[in-house]
Every structure is written in C-alpha cells, then in structure tokens.
Design an enzyme around this catalytic site. Structure first.
Site, PDB file in Angstrom:
ATOM      1  N   HIS A  23       0.625  -1.191   0.064  1.00 37.32           N
ATOM      2  CA  HIS A  23      -0.073   0.094   0.078  1.00 37.32           C
ATOM      3  C   HIS A  23       0.882   1.222   0.051  1.00 37.32           C
ATOM      4  O   HIS A  23       0.292   2.434  -0.265  1.00 37.32           O
ATOM      5  CB  HIS A  23      -0.986  -0.046   1.170  1.00 37.32           C
ATOM      6  CG  HIS A  23      -0.389   0.361   2.496  1.00 37.32           C
ATOM      7  ND1 HIS A  23       0.287  -0.718   3.198  1.00 37.32           N
ATOM      8  CD2 HIS A  23      -0.304   1.285   3.026  1.00 37.32           C
ATOM      9  CE1 HIS A  23       0.970   0.015   4.378  1.00 37.32           C
ATOM     10  NE2 HIS A  23       0.639   1.142   4.202  1.00 37.32           N
TER      11      HIS A  23
HETATM   12  C1  UD1 Z   1      -2.063   5.771   5.740  1.00 41.40           C
HETATM   13  C2  UD1 Z   1      -0.908   6.201   6.562  1.00 41.40           C
HETATM   14  C3  UD1 Z   1       0.279   5.017   6.357  1.00 41.40           C
HETATM   15  C4  UD1 Z   1      -0.565   3.664   7.010  1.00 41.40           C
HETATM   16  C5  UD1 Z   1      -1.859   3.460   6.070  1.00 41.40           C
HETATM   17  C6  UD1 Z   1      -2.479   2.323   6.722  1.00 41.40           C
HETATM   18  C7  UD1 Z   1      -0.286   8.335   6.068  1.00 41.40           C
HETATM   19  C8  UD1 Z   1       0.563   9.560   5.557  1.00 41.40           C
HETATM   20  N1  UD1 Z   1      -0.350   7.330   5.810  1.00 41.40           N
HETATM   21  O1  UD1 Z   1      -1.966   5.479   4.363  1.00 41.40           O
HETATM   22  O2  UD1 Z   1       1.099   5.384   7.109  1.00 41.40           O
HETATM   23  O3  UD1 Z   1       0.193   2.802   6.901  1.00 41.40           O
HETATM   24  O4  UD1 Z   1      -2.714   4.463   6.118  1.00 41.40           O
HETATM   25  O5  UD1 Z   1      -3.542   1.850   5.725  1.00 41.40           O
HETATM   26  O6  UD1 Z   1      -1.185   8.839   7.218  1.00 41.40           O
HETATM   27  N2  UD1 Z   1      -9.003   5.569   0.828  1.00 41.40           N
HETATM   28  C9  UD1 Z   1     -10.307   4.814   0.621  1.00 41.40           C
HETATM   29  N3  UD1 Z   1     -11.009   4.800   1.749  1.00 41.40           N
HETATM   30  C10 UD1 Z   1     -10.547   4.794   3.027  1.00 41.40           C
HETATM   31  C11 UD1 Z   1      -9.254   5.231   3.218  1.00 41.40           C
HETATM   32  C12 UD1 Z   1      -8.420   5.719   2.088  1.00 41.40           C
HETATM   33  O7  UD1 Z   1     -10.731   4.720  -0.449  1.00 41.40           O
HETATM   34  O8  UD1 Z   1     -11.119   4.368   4.018  1.00 41.40           O
HETATM   35  C13 UD1 Z   1      -7.934   5.507  -0.502  1.00 41.40           C
HETATM   36  C14 UD1 Z   1      -8.337   7.223  -0.894  1.00 41.40           C
HETATM   37  O9  UD1 Z   1      -8.331   7.199  -2.182  1.00 41.40           O
HETATM   38  C15 UD1 Z   1      -7.071   7.794  -0.244  1.00 41.40           C
HETATM   39  C16 UD1 Z   1      -6.171   6.882  -0.394  1.00 41.40           C
HETATM   40  O10 UD1 Z   1      -6.710   5.822  -0.071  1.00 41.40           O
HETATM   41  O11 UD1 Z   1      -6.929   8.948  -0.817  1.00 41.40           O
HETATM   42  C17 UD1 Z   1      -4.930   6.897   0.711  1.00 41.40           C
HETATM   43  O12 UD1 Z   1      -5.555   7.147   2.198  1.00 41.40           O
HETATM   44  P1  UD1 Z   1      -4.449   8.135   3.166  1.00 41.40           P
HETATM   45  O13 UD1 Z   1      -5.467   7.834   4.317  1.00 41.40           O
HETATM   46  O14 UD1 Z   1      -4.367   9.229   2.611  1.00 41.40           O
HETATM   47  O15 UD1 Z   1      -3.279   7.145   3.310  1.00 41.40           O
HETATM   48  P2  UD1 Z   1      -3.058   5.472   3.392  1.00 41.40           P
HETATM   49  O16 UD1 Z   1      -2.271   5.227   1.971  1.00 41.40           O
HETATM   50  O17 UD1 Z   1      -4.155   4.731   3.650  1.00 41.40           O
END
Ligand code: UD1
Length: 377
Positions: free
Chosen positions: A206
């Site tokens: 991820h």
């Molecule tokens: C975040 C953390 C990372 C952790 C990971 C665990 C930061 C910088 N990163 O990364 O350290 O290892 O969580 O999972 O805080 N999205 C969805 N549904 C959700 C959540 C996210 O579709 O419920 C998608 C969205 O398109 C979003 C992308 O995932 O833009 C990334 O989500 P985000 O919370 O920004 O970061 P993670 O990659 O999940």
C-alpha cells in the site's frame, strides 16, 4: 483524569483497542475517543471497531481523504475547538499517520501534554511521509512510549530528555494476544476455501512509493506471478492499490466490484480484510510479503517468515529478534528470496523484550501515576 485518544487510520485502531480497554479499568480515568475519519470505508474502519470491541468514538471529525497538507490541516482545524473546550489532562496519539501528527501538534499548541505510543522508530528515510510524522510528533510529545530499544536510542540521539522516554513494549502485540481466541476461530479459511493442507503466501502492498506509479506496481505483480507458480498468493487490497489496479484494468471481469475474490495467475485478489480475518490468514501462511510496518511486528510474534518489500525498516528488532528480512524493492529479488526463506526460514530465539501483552497496562499506569503525583516525568 481525562485522556483524549485520537485515531484516524487502520493501524491506529489496532493500537488503541488495548489502551481504551485498560483505561476503563481505572475509576479515575475518563477516556474520550476521537476518530478523525482519515480512513472511512467499512472495511478500513468500522470493521475494526467491531472486531476489536472498541467503543464508538465520542467525536467523529469526518476528515476523509486529501493531500497531506489538507488532511493534516483539516484534522487540526476540527480537533482544536474540541480540545480547547474539554481541556483534557493528556492527548494520546498512536503510530505515525497524518492524524497522529495533526493531533499532537494541535494539543502541543494548546499546551496540553501529548503522549505518543510507538515513539522513537526511525527508518532514516525522510522521503517516507511517516518518517516526517514520527520525527515531528516525537519532538512535541511529553510522554514517549517506545516499543523497542532502538526507539530509546534514537530519541536520546535527537536530544529528547531521557525522563520523558518509557520503554513499555508493543500494544499491537497486546491486541494480537488479547484477541487470539477470536482470530483463531475466524471463518476466513472456509470462506476462501483454503484447506489446512494447502500452502499459501499473503501479500500486502500500500505504500505510495510501491503502488502509485503503475510501472512500479506492474513490475511487482509480474514478479509475484512468477512466485505464484511455486506457491499461491493471497492479496487483500488496501484501497490505494485497489484503485490503481482498477485504473490499470488489471482487475477486470464481472467480479471486480462484487466483493468476491478474483483469481488471476496464482494470485487471489480480495477486498481489504478486517482484523480477525487478516491475523488468522497470516497465522497459517508459509510466507508474508509486505511493505507495511505493523505486519513486520505481527509476523514476528506469529513466527511466520516475513519479507519486507522496502529498502529500510524502522523496526529493526523484527530482524534481530524476529522473522523479518528486508529485501528491498527490486522485483527481480522476490522469487529467490521467497524460495530461500521458505526453504530456510529465520528462526528467532525468543520474542523482542517486553512484547508480552502488557504494554497498555504499563502505559496507562505511567500516565495515571504521573497525574496522581506517584510518578515523575
Ligand atoms: C495511511 C498512512 C500510512 C498507513 C496506512 C495504513 C499517512 C501519511 N499514511 O496511508 O502510514 O500505513 O494509512 O492503511 O497517514 N481510501 C479509501 N478509503 C478509505 C481510506 C482511504 O478509499 O477508507 C483511499 C483514498 O483514495 C485515499 C487513499 O486511499 O486518498 C489513501 O488514504 P490515506 O489515508 O491518505 O493514506 P494511506 O495510503 O491509507
């Protein structure tokens, strides 16, 4: 004593579960739970609250996705009035996600003491957003709870006063042990039609550096398809990688949005799994391949060999006392390292120090004793 606990993303929920449970054992502590909403899909959030018996949040900030600056700023803006009105004795944050840093900064600027659980871990790679979050959160924290001795050493080297640093063990391992009776009876094997004699590997990816660039991701998948000729691979999908695979047309076919597993060239693609199903799946795997931080720790305690698809780890104890090998991000190394590891798995001699299921107990006692004047910072 009022403790505001702030969580936002999937790994935070795992860490807060044993802490909230421990806090409720003290009549003198009123825990408050704030969910920032960084993760918001059912399988990334609500499922963890159900699986781990976490009480519903007292406040939900509904921040959702966005750039780092937007996400961090939104958490700060929405959290500030809550903290300012409530004036808790401590704000407790866990891990290294954007919500962790945002909450720590908000509290520190209101002059509310900050407790950071999982302090001091360092990859020494500042291109990782989590490394920035770790450095800055630790810089403004008053209680720094570390999981391994490298954390203590890193904090001392950064000039943090040693009386603020507490080596307490690992709350993620508290959770693994406390919920063993529940994950051990997960129905995931039946649902995936995995019988006990069928060996498999588990894959998670991820990190933006591994999945956001389609060429890098496709190179990984091609290498993993070669490995899948030797052992079948189960790949639960974080939304970030799922979106990318859909965009590339990689997950096509009638099942792609049905929630049903998709089988392709020896790899089974699944929706994200809840906590109990995922731990159960790892517990019987021959091998785990991952770019996650927490999974390196969980496999260490499950004694399942782990290959970390990154150039660094901030958790060196998983190599010295665990089952982890950091093999870098060159896909051409995956097959050889995986076969070598399955043939000759790392055999740890005992667990990392203090990974005994008692970390939450130690943390809450330190906070409580300090508040009642029985302990010193
Ligand atoms: C975040 C953390 C990372 C952790 C990971 C665990 C930061 C910088 N990163 O990364 O350290 O290892 O969580 O999972 O805080 N999205 C969805 N549904 C959700 C959540 C996210 O579709 O419920 C998608 C969205 O398109 C979003 C992308 O995932 O833009 C990334 O989500 P985000 O919370 O920004 O970061 P993670 O990659 O999940």
């Amino acid at each position: 004593m009022r403790i505001v606990n702030v969580v936002g993303a999937r790994p935070n929920f795992v860490k807060i579960a044993p802490l909230m449970k421990e806090m409720t054992r003290y009549s003198g502590i009123s825990p408050v739970l704030v969910h920032t909403g960084q993760h918001y899909e059912r399988l990334m959030s609500d499922q963890f609250f159900t699986d781990m018996e976490i009480p519903p949040p007292d406040f939900h900030l509904g921040v959702g996705s966005g750039s780092h600056a937007v996400q961090t700023a939104e958490v700060m803006q929405r959290l500030e009035p809550i903290l300012d009105t409530m004036r808790p004795d401590v704000v407790l944050v866990v891990g290294d996600v954007n919500s962790t840093l945002a909450a720590a900064l908000t509290a520190a600027k209101l002059r509310i003491p900050v407790a950071h659980v999982e302090a001091g871990l360092r990859s020494f790679d500042r291109t990782m957003p989590e490394e920035i979050n770790r450095l800055l959160t630790d810089a403004v924290s008053d209680f720094l709870f570390v999981t391994e001795t490298s954390g203590q050493q890193n904090l001392v080297a950064e000039g943090i006063a040693s009386e603020k640093i507490h080596f307490v063990g690992n709350v993620m391992i508290d959770a693994l042990q406390a919920f063993r009776h529940r994950w051990a009876s997960s129905s995931v094997f039946r649902r995936l039609q995995l019988d006990a004699s069928c060996p498999y590997a588990v894959l998670t990816l991820h990190r933006p550096s591994n999945v956001d660039d389609p060429v890098i991701l496709m190179n990984f998948l091609e290498a993993l398809e070669v490995l899948a000729r030797h052992i079948s691979i189960i790949f639960p999908l974080h939304p970030r990688v799922k979106h990318q695979l859909l965009r590339q047309g990689y997950l096509c076919g009638p099942k792609q949005n049905s929630g049903e597993p998709v089988h392709n060239k020896g790899i089974t693609y699944l929706e994200a799994l809840g906590y109990l199903d995922f731990i159960a799946l790892m517990s019987r795997a021959c091998l785990v391949l991952t770019d996650s931080g927490g999974i390196q720790e969980e496999t260490t305690v499950l004694q399942v060999p782990c290959l970390t698809l990154r150039d660094t780890t901030e958790r060196p104890v998983t190599i010295s006392h665990g089952t982890n090998r950091v093999i870098g991000t060159d896909p051409s190394r995956i097959l050889g390292e995986a076969l070598r590891t399955m043939d000759d798995p790392p055999r740890p001699d005992g667990r990392p120090p203090l990974w005994d299921g008692q970390a939450a107990h130690r943390i809450v006692k330190i906070l409580h004793d300090h508040h009642t004047g029985r302990g010193g910072v």
